[in-house]
Design an enzyme around this catalytic site. Structure first.
Site, PDB file in Angstrom:
ATOM      1  N   ARG A  23       0.813  -1.221   0.000  1.00 31.62           N
ATOM      2  CA  ARG A  23       0.000   0.000   0.000  1.00 31.62           C
ATOM      3  C   ARG A  23       0.851   1.279   0.000  1.00 31.62           C
ATOM      4  NH1 ARG A  23      -0.611   1.815   5.481  1.00 31.62           N
ATOM      5  NH2 ARG A  23       0.524   0.432   6.859  1.00 31.62           N
TER       6      ARG A  23
ATOM      7  N   ARG B 250       2.929   9.447  -5.191  1.00 36.55           N
ATOM      8  CA  ARG B 250       2.112  10.504  -5.771  1.00 36.55           C
ATOM      9  C   ARG B 250       2.927  11.408  -6.676  1.00 36.55           C
ATOM     10  NH1 ARG B 250      -0.218  12.115  -0.139  1.00 36.55           N
ATOM     11  NH2 ARG B 250      -1.595  10.340   0.175  1.00 36.55           N
TER      12      ARG B 250
ATOM     13  N   ARG C 275       4.044  -7.572  17.880  1.00 33.29           N
ATOM     14  CA  ARG C 275       5.232  -6.772  17.631  1.00 33.29           C
ATOM     15  C   ARG C 275       5.189  -5.663  18.668  1.00 33.29           C
ATOM     16  NH1 ARG C 275       6.393  -2.515  14.047  1.00 33.29           N
ATOM     17  NH2 ARG C 275       4.370  -2.614  13.063  1.00 33.29           N
TER      18      ARG C 275
ATOM     19  N   ARG D 130      11.693   6.427  14.828  1.00 32.74           N
ATOM     20  CA  ARG D 130      11.208   7.786  14.616  1.00 32.74           C
ATOM     21  C   ARG D 130      11.152   8.551  15.924  1.00 32.74           C
ATOM     22  NH1 ARG D 130       4.743   7.060  13.292  1.00 32.74           N
ATOM     23  NH2 ARG D 130       4.261   5.901  15.165  1.00 32.74           N
TER      24      ARG D 130
ATOM     25  N   GLU E 293      11.123   6.300  19.379  1.00 32.62           N
ATOM     26  CA  GLU E 293      10.431   5.017  19.246  1.00 32.62           C
ATOM     27  C   GLU E 293      11.398   3.949  18.757  1.00 32.62           C
ATOM     28  OE1 GLU E 293       6.397   6.116  17.665  1.00 32.62           O
ATOM     29  OE2 GLU E 293       6.633   4.133  16.804  1.00 32.62           O
TER      30      GLU E 293
ATOM     31  N   TYR F 226      -5.457  -6.151  13.791  1.00 34.52           N
ATOM     32  CA  TYR F 226      -4.869  -4.830  13.763  1.00 34.52           C
ATOM     33  C   TYR F 226      -5.911  -3.796  13.341  1.00 34.52           C
ATOM     34  CZ  TYR F 226      -2.204  -0.818  13.840  1.00 34.52           C
ATOM     35  OH  TYR F 226      -1.813   0.442  14.181  1.00 34.52           O
TER      36      TYR F 226
ATOM     37  N   ASP G 207      -7.470  -0.087  13.320  1.00 34.14           N
ATOM     38  CA  ASP G 207      -7.255   1.332  13.568  1.00 34.14           C
ATOM     39  C   ASP G 207      -8.415   1.816  14.442  1.00 34.14           C
ATOM     40  OD1 ASP G 207      -4.855   2.027  12.430  1.00 34.14           O
ATOM     41  OD2 ASP G 207      -5.701   2.399  10.447  1.00 34.14           O
TER      42      ASP G 207
END
Ligand code: FAD
Ligand code: UDP
Length: 385
Positions: free
Chosen positions: A184, A188, A261, A292, A318, A366, A368
């Site tokens: 995914r 662009r 994870r 990050r 993180e 998972y 959202d």
């Protein structure tokens, strides 16, 4: 029986269910083993900043019903997720778009960018097909994440922006990771730094904790209360139980532990107003140990609730970490092995007539936030009608 419903877990699933049950005239008790409500979307106030204690949460959805529902409990700001990638001090825009391509190659028009990507893809695919003894025109089948990424976007972007980040995140070389992880990847040919392709996006003004508190308004909540430590007593209190904890823990791991994870956060309060000028900066090289850094104040444009600039800042580094039993279960690993084990637990769960298993841990999915809200609305409709 004291209550119609005992809801185990005050995360989004539990809070939405509890709200709907109360609205339907049911008596509800919510318990949570943590010292706070809101589960993984919990935000804590530090120096006027809402710190996302269990990882950065950006609400985004295409589901109009969910958006209409959740905005009853919070007003959302106009935050748009636009992470920056830092590769050894070079900064790039994410997701991959015209700003990224301009910085990487100096290209100016979409046509030039497209040509550059095509050229890099082609060279790579020709080389790979040769290695496999296939003709150049045969369809190229990516056999791992590295092949998938380069055949989508070319070698330069892969080397600088994908390889190191992905290997740190998953703890394995890209050649040993499945290609679907990166299916995914948005590419662009426009100047659009918006990471999510969602109709609605934002951060609840006043923090996620306040939004969940609004959902739970007027409902009895007991914190620091572990259901599994005294299951029988809790079960005796209510006619029905909504369980949003880990499904394997409910059954005392009798078929084995499901894997997750994990992520580790290192938070730091800094006596300066601006550390990195953006909510999220991804470190895409292999050497920097963290994946990050989140600077929480930028989710709310660096302002407090009265619109004043905040003098300090909180950052979270993180790190991806190998999960072991007892660690915080963050991301379900929906690979074949774990999905098969989950199915077995699901069969046991279906036999528990009094209990509904819901949410990210209860269903080992998972989800959202928007998906968990949709699922809780559907679950409560079924249960309460
Ligand atoms: P949880 O929030 O995990 O709630 C479960 C609750 O049950 C917890 O409070 C727990 O303490 C309690 N509980 C468990 N066992 C027991 C027990 N035995 N007794 C009592 N209480 C118990 N989604 C997005 O849409 N956007 C994002 O940007 C995003 N970022 C994320 C980043 C990270 C690091 C993670 C891990 C998730 C992210 N998500 C994001 C997903 C989001 O966190 C979930 O969709 C949502 O929080 C799930 O809600 P839940 O109620 O199912 O689970
Ligand atoms: N990714 C990457 N570089 C980045 C950001 C993402 O290579 O700077 C890849 C990486 O393989 C990662 C996937 O895209 O596993 C999804 O990343 P994202 O951060 O969007 O997903 P999350 O881990 O938050 O689910």
């Amino acid at each position: 029986m004291h209550y119609n419903y005992l809801v185990v877990g005050s995360g989004l699933y539990g809070a939405v269910f509890a709200h709907e049950a109360k609205k339907a005239g049911k008596s509800v008790l919510v318990i949570d083993k943590r010292p706070n409500i809101a589960g993984n979307v919990y935000t804590k106030q530090v120096e006027g900043i809402h710190v996302h204690e269990y990882g950065a949460h950006i609400f985004h959805t295409n589901n109009k019903k969910v958006w209409k529902y959740i905005t009853q409990f919070a007003e959302f700001n106009r935050f748009t997720n636009s992470p920056v990638a830092n590769y050894k001090g070079e900064l790039y825009s994410l997701p991959f778009n015209m700003y990224t391509f301009n910085k990487m190659w100096g290209v100016v028009t979409p046509q030039e960018a497209q040509a550059k990507i095509e050229e890099q893809k082609k060279d790579y695919i020709v080389k790979k097909q040769q290695e496999r003894g296939l003709s150049q025109d045969a369809p190229f089948e990516a056999q791992n994440l590295e092949e998938q990424a380069i055949s989508l976007i070319g070698t330069d972007i892969y080397e600088k922006l994908i390889k190191g980040y992905t290997e740190k995140q998953w703890g394995r070389p890209c050649t040993e990771l499945p290609s679907f992880i990166i299916k995914r990847l948005p590419v662009r040919l426009t100047f659009d730094n918006n990471y999510f392709n969602a109709l609605y996006q934002g951060i609840p003004i006043g923090g996620y904790t306040k939004m969940v508190a609004n959902l739970l308004d007027g409902i009895e909540v007991r914190l620091n209360t572990d259901y599994l430590k005294d299951k029988k007593t809790w079960d005796a209190l209510a006619e029905r139980v909504i369980y949003t904890g880990p499904i394997d823990a409910y059954f005392d791991f009798k078929l084995g532990a499901l894997e997750y994870r994990s992520v580790r956060f290192e938070n730091e309060l800094l006596d300066q107003p601006n550390f990195q000028g953006n909510a999220a900066v991804n470190y895409t090289d292999r050497e920097t140990p963290w994946t990050r850094i989140i600077e929480h104040k930028w989710f709310e444009f660096g302002k407090d609730e009265e619109g004043r600039d905040l003098p300090k800042t909180v950052i979270s580094r993180e790190y991806s970490s190998e999960w072991k039993p007892g660690d915080e279960p963050y991301y379900p690993v929906n690979d074949q092995k774990n999905s098969a084990l989950y199915q077995k637990y699901k069969e046991l769960a279906d036999q528990e007539k009094k209990v509904v298993f819901g949410g990210r841990l209860g269903e080992y999915r998972y989800y959202d936030m928007d998906m968990v809200i949709a699922s809780a609305l559907l679950g409560s409709e079924k249960e309460l009608s």
